[in-house]
Motif scaffolding. Structure first.
Motif, PDB file in Angstrom:
ATOM      1  N   TRP A   1      -6.245  -4.212  -4.663  1.00  0.00           N
ATOM      2  CA  TRP A   1      -7.418  -3.478  -4.176  1.00  0.00           C
ATOM      3  C   TRP A   1      -8.268  -2.923  -5.330  1.00  0.00           C
ATOM      4  O   TRP A   1      -9.142  -2.088  -5.128  1.00  0.00           O
ATOM      5  CB  TRP A   1      -7.012  -2.344  -3.218  1.00  0.00           C
ATOM      6  CG  TRP A   1      -6.347  -2.854  -1.976  1.00  0.00           C
ATOM      7  CD1 TRP A   1      -6.943  -3.456  -0.907  1.00  0.00           C
ATOM      8  CD2 TRP A   1      -4.956  -2.802  -1.682  1.00  0.00           C
ATOM      9  NE1 TRP A   1      -6.011  -3.800   0.036  1.00  0.00           N
ATOM     10  CE2 TRP A   1      -4.773  -3.410  -0.404  1.00  0.00           C
ATOM     11  CE3 TRP A   1      -3.825  -2.321  -2.359  1.00  0.00           C
ATOM     12  CZ2 TRP A   1      -3.528  -3.543   0.193  1.00  0.00           C
ATOM     13  CZ3 TRP A   1      -2.575  -2.449  -1.762  1.00  0.00           C
ATOM     14  CH2 TRP A   1      -2.437  -3.056  -0.507  1.00  0.00           C
TER      15      TRP A   1
ATOM     16  N   ASN B   1       0.835  -1.195   0.000  1.00  0.00           N
ATOM     17  CA  ASN B   1       0.000   0.000   0.000  1.00  0.00           C
ATOM     18  C   ASN B   1       0.876   1.254   0.000  1.00  0.00           C
ATOM     19  O   ASN B   1       1.732   1.432   0.873  1.00  0.00           O
ATOM     20  CB  ASN B   1      -0.903   0.001   1.239  1.00  0.00           C
ATOM     21  CG  ASN B   1      -1.733   1.271   1.351  1.00  0.00           C
ATOM     22  OD1 ASN B   1      -2.126   1.851   0.338  1.00  0.00           O
ATOM     23  ND2 ASN B   1      -2.001   1.693   2.574  1.00  0.00           N
TER      24      ASN B   1
ATOM     25  N   GLU C   1      -1.801   0.246  -4.464  1.00  0.00           N
ATOM     26  CA  GLU C   1      -0.387   0.112  -4.818  1.00  0.00           C
ATOM     27  C   GLU C   1      -0.076   0.930  -6.064  1.00  0.00           C
ATOM     28  O   GLU C   1       1.041   1.430  -6.231  1.00  0.00           O
ATOM     29  CB  GLU C   1      -0.034  -1.365  -5.051  1.00  0.00           C
ATOM     30  CG  GLU C   1       1.451  -1.578  -5.308  1.00  0.00           C
ATOM     31  CD  GLU C   1       1.847  -3.054  -5.406  1.00  0.00           C
ATOM     32  OE1 GLU C   1       3.008  -3.381  -5.110  1.00  0.00           O
ATOM     33  OE2 GLU C   1       0.975  -3.869  -5.785  1.00  0.00           O
TER      34      GLU C   1
ATOM     35  N   LYS D   1      -6.638   2.063   0.369  1.00  0.00           N
ATOM     36  CA  LYS D   1      -5.389   1.407   0.004  1.00  0.00           C
ATOM     37  C   LYS D   1      -5.243   1.287  -1.508  1.00  0.00           C
ATOM     38  O   LYS D   1      -6.210   1.035  -2.226  1.00  0.00           O
ATOM     39  CB  LYS D   1      -5.324   0.016   0.639  1.00  0.00           C
ATOM     40  CG  LYS D   1      -5.207   0.041   2.156  1.00  0.00           C
ATOM     41  CD  LYS D   1      -5.150  -1.385   2.718  1.00  0.00           C
ATOM     42  CE  LYS D   1      -5.009  -1.356   4.244  1.00  0.00           C
ATOM     43  NZ  LYS D   1      -4.951  -2.715   4.814  1.00  0.00           N
TER      44      LYS D   1
END
Length: 641
Positions: A513, A466, A476, A474
């Motif tokens: 996510w 994250n 990436e 969250k």
């Protein structure tokens, strides 16, 4: 509780006898009981507290279980079957049970599948939904065709909450007669043998031989052979008890043939007391007869019923012989001499010790069901699929072909959870896209996937790290880092994953996510990606003109609450809405609908629902698409009838 038990006996009365015993046990425990009988009308004793409903009866001739006959012995017509079904459903609605118990079905009674299916479907739509339970004896006769076994297992997993096995696994486990698998094993609850009358019989001097053959006429050869054998064993008094299914003419003929030391009578209500005073019992090896013999402690000689390839009684008799309790005369070797020899051999041996077999099955069944009703959350009960069914039917009516695919996230290694996931893939012939985390991969994942032709891996971010600040959701690959840095990192992730997974990896980017910066999408193709998968209807995502979008739409996990499974109604509503958006024009009608799971965090409730969903789709001939084919043909849609 309100309990409804549905049973149809076709040859003898054993199934009805056992179902009635359960009904009496539930009534004795203070529950309201409705017993629906679909076989020949047979008087039942002690029905106080039980509402007995007799359907238009059906029966079979001998062992032809495929041809249903009416009361007059004629093949039952469509009107008769419709009348049975109507009364069955009318009784269900009137009783509004908390528990529905089907005797034998879906393990057997395939000839009556349409009415049992109607009962179960109607029960599932009641609110609250009842617990749905199957009741079976200790030993079954498995179909010779594997697809029929698979069909029974699909019904069990999809529709049933439990299976009451009225036996003792110490004597005969169900696996001895039926191919139990990992799907069905968790449903099994052994109750012990159903014996309502647990009264200990007084010790008495034992003498004489009792011959019995159940309620049907199938025992006529045993009765006739016993009379001839009695001439050879003349030093004992014989009592031959003739079941109600034997015609009067045959009964009188048997009586006329009997020598003076043989009494030929109709079956008696004090049968167990007679057994307790007898030196030896000659009988078939039906369930209820064996229970009587075990309770009475009498030496048995069994002549198992084996006509029509029946194996149930032979297996039960052989198990009792293995523990030194019984002698067996096979039906195809039945003769006066063989029977007389078996009787003499049994009488010459010391009386066997009573086996340690559980005989409190009726009482135990009630306790098991009470506990299931109290402890089983709504998810574990039969799911109401009507919302999804209506949506699928609506799409079909609108000429909108549908496709479904399956993505599972966060794979890194070969684990027991992955084995369970891939087992579902194999059993339901499903395609699976496994989103794997490149920099967390272990060699074991590639080894495990090598033989899975329906399973391919996708690139699940880079390290599943994250980078969003604490105040944001969250991500990436969100708007928190320079886009060129993220593009390079995504390219490195693809190359790392390909080195580990080889041809099992498809160049499909799955951002952790399901969040991705709009500016990154157009850069993925230059890094070698050909598709993108997130969680939304396509065309609402970030611009990525060079990428195929293969998205997911339904996630069964309650991430913001219990982290177990969502209520089934929520999941099915989400699925139904995704379907309706396609045939109403609110979404691309060619876009397959994606199911998203996370095998590493599944609890038992999530596994249960996932399998039930797969079983529901399989029953409609719908199988999840292969991601390798979908990736190359993103608008390819296949759907069952």
């Amino acid at each position: 509780m309100r309990v409804l038990i549905a049973v149809t006996h076709l040859l003898g009365a054993g199934h009805l006898t056992r179902a009635a015993a359960l009904a009496r046990a539930f009534a004795k425990a203070g529950h309201e009981v409705t017993l629906i009988s679909g076989g020949s009308a047979i008087p039942l004793s002690a029905t106080d507290g039980i509402s007995l409903v007799q359907l238009p009866p059906v029966k079979t001739r001998d062992t032809d279980f495929r041809t249903l006959l009416d009361e007059e012995g004629q093949p039952i017509n469509k009107r008769g079957l419709a009348d049975r079904r109507d009364l069955l459903l009318k009784t269900l609605h009137a009783a509004r049970p908390d528990v529905v118990i089907t005797e034998l079905f879906p393990f057997g009674r395939r000839v009556l599948a349409s009415e049992f299916d109607a009962l179960i479907e109607e029960a599932r739509q009641q609110s609250p939904r009842p617990l749905i339970v199957c009741s079976i004896r200790d030993i079954l006769v498995a179909p010779t065709k594997p697809d029929r076994i698979a069909e029974a297992h699909t019904r069990l997993v999809r529709d049933y909450d439990a299976v009451l096995v009225h036996g003792d696994p110490a004597l005969v486990p169900l696996e001895a007669s039926w191919p139990v698998d990992d799907r069905t094993r968790p449903l099994l609850h052994y109750t012990g043998y159903v014996d309502e009358n647990g009264t200990t019989l007084p010790e008495a001097e034992r003498d004489g031989i009792i011959v019995s053959g159940g309620s049907s006429a199938a025992s006529l050869p045993l009765y006739r052979t016993s009379i001839e054998a009695a001439w050879l064993v003349a030093d004992r008094a014989w009592r031959i008890l003739i079941g109600p299914g034997v015609e009067d003419a045959d009964f009188l003929s048997l009586r006329a043939l009997a020598p003076s030391h043989v009494s030929v009578e109709r079956a008696r209500s004090d049968f167990r007391a007679l057994l307790s005073r007898a030196a030896l019992s000659v009988s078939q090896a039906g369930y209820n007869t064996v229970v009587d013999i075990l309770r009475a402690g009498v030496r048995p000689v069994f002549v198992p019923f084996e006509a029509g390839h029946e194996t149930e009684q032979r297996l039960r008799a052989e198990r009792l012989k293995e523990i030194g309790l019984a002698e067996i005369v096979p039906e195809d070797a039945l003769s006066p001499e063989h029977l007389a020899n078996a009787i003499r051999s049994s009488l010459a041996r010391p009386a066997p010790d009573a086996p340690a077999v559980s005989l409190d099955g009726a009482k135990r069944s009630v306790a098991i069901v009470e506990n299931l009703v109290l402890s089983t959350p709504a998810l574990h009960r039969a799911v109401n699929w009507s919302t999804l069914t209506d949506a699928l039917d609506g799409a079909k009516d609108e000429g909108c072909a549908l496709g479904f695919w399956w993505r599972d996230d966060d794979a890194v290694a070969h684990t027991p959870e992955l084995d369970r996931l891939l087992d579902l893939v194999g059993r339901y012939e499903a395609g699976l896209a496994l989103a794997a985390i490149p920099h967390a991969l272990t060699p074991s994942l590639a080894l495990r996937l090598a033989g899975e032709d329906r399973v391919f891996a996708l690139v699940h971010g880079s390290r599943h790290t994250n980078h969003a600040p604490p105040s944001e959701k969250k991500a990436e690959f969100g708007d928190h880092r320079p886009v060129d840095v993220m593009a390079h990192e995504a390219g490195e992730a693809l190359r790392t994953a390909r080195m580990s997974l080889g041809e099992k990896l498809l160049p499909v980017f799955v951002p952790p996510w399901n969040r991705i910066s709009p500016s990154l999408g157009p850069l993925l193709s230059r890094e070698g990606y050909r598709a993108l998968s997130t969680f939304t209807d396509r065309k609402t995502l970030c611009p990525a003109p060079d990428l195929v979008q293969i998205n997911t739409h339904v996630d069964p996990i309650d991430w913001h609450g219990s982290r177990s499974v969502l209520e089934p109604a929520q999941i099915l509503t989400a699925l139904s809405e995704a379907i309706s958006r396609r045939f109403t024009g609110a979404a691309d009608r060619n876009e397959p609908i994606g199911i998203l799971t996370h095998h590493l965090v599944h609890d038992e409730a999530i596994w249960i629902f996932c399998e039930r969903l797969l079983a529901y789709f399989a029953a409609r001939n719908i199988h999840f698409l292969r991601i390798d084919e979908l990736f190359r043909n993103p608008d390819r849609i296949t759907v069952g009838p």
